[in-house]
Write a protein that holds these residues in place. Sequence first.
Motif, PDB file in Angstrom:
ATOM      1  N   LEU A 139       0.685  -1.098   0.026  1.00 35.08           N
ATOM      2  CA  LEU A 139       0.045  -0.062  -0.049  1.00 35.08           C
ATOM      3  C   LEU A 139       0.748   1.165  -0.109  1.00 35.08           C
ATOM      4  O   LEU A 139       1.612   1.413   0.918  1.00 35.08           O
ATOM      5  CB  LEU A 139      -0.931  -0.006   1.145  1.00 35.08           C
ATOM      6  N   ALA A 140       0.435   2.326  -0.930  1.00 32.87           N
ATOM      7  CA  ALA A 140       1.267   3.571  -0.748  1.00 32.87           C
ATOM      8  C   ALA A 140       1.026   4.312   0.555  1.00 32.87           C
ATOM      9  O   ALA A 140      -0.010   3.961   1.215  1.00 32.87           O
ATOM     10  CB  ALA A 140       0.691   4.366  -1.844  1.00 32.87           C
ATOM     11  N   GLY A 141       2.039   4.779   1.022  1.00 31.60           N
ATOM     12  CA  GLY A 141       1.906   5.520   2.106  1.00 31.60           C
ATOM     13  C   GLY A 141       2.333   4.678   3.430  1.00 31.60           C
ATOM     14  O   GLY A 141       2.368   5.047   4.514  1.00 31.60           O
ATOM     15  N   GLN A 142       2.651   3.396   3.242  1.00 32.86           N
ATOM     16  CA  GLN A 142       2.731   2.262   4.418  1.00 32.86           C
ATOM     17  C   GLN A 142       4.232   1.823   4.219  1.00 32.86           C
ATOM     18  O   GLN A 142       4.860   1.767   3.210  1.00 32.86           O
ATOM     19  CB  GLN A 142       1.770   1.214   4.207  1.00 32.86           C
TER      20      GLN A 142
END
Length: 189
Positions: A139-142
Amino acid sequence: MRRYSLNMYGQYLPYNNNNYYDRKPLVLQHPNYFRETLGPITGDFKDPNVASVYEVTTGGSGGESAVLGHDTRSMSLTLNRLNLQSVNDAGGAWQIEGGRVFVGNNQIANYASTKRIVNQGTTAQNTAMLTLTLFFIGLAGQPPENITLQGSHDFSSGNQIGSVSAASTAYASYIGNQFRVSGTTLVIQ
């Protein structure tokens, strides 16, 4: 109506309804079912009988048939190097490498690798200390799930061997497993 019994840990044991009166639990043939853990323990999947209960692979030919996930005991991946830099210093040299990781034609991760050559330490054997980390796409941002491998790199053959030294939660069951890199193929067993 399905009948159940409980083991000493309070887990339900289903009985075979076709043979109910013999009262033989279906799971007695798999001793790992009775452990306190909710799942298998590291090393269990090397036993094909245990692996079949949890429907995972105990190895494989790699490529697209490789099953990935925290409960798989073997991975066969392809490393696609995009960058390789050498940096010399007073103690020896660093090789810094980066690229992409594939299963078949699907990119599943990126990787970063460092090789440390130490004067009078690794040069006699034409080898280097190796650290290679796989950063799985998520996941983006993780922060990415990851596996870190440590071992040795042989400059004569280009092969690498060692073991998984660290991993994020999703891949923690791989810690301690052996790995080998030959050419562009990375196999974690």
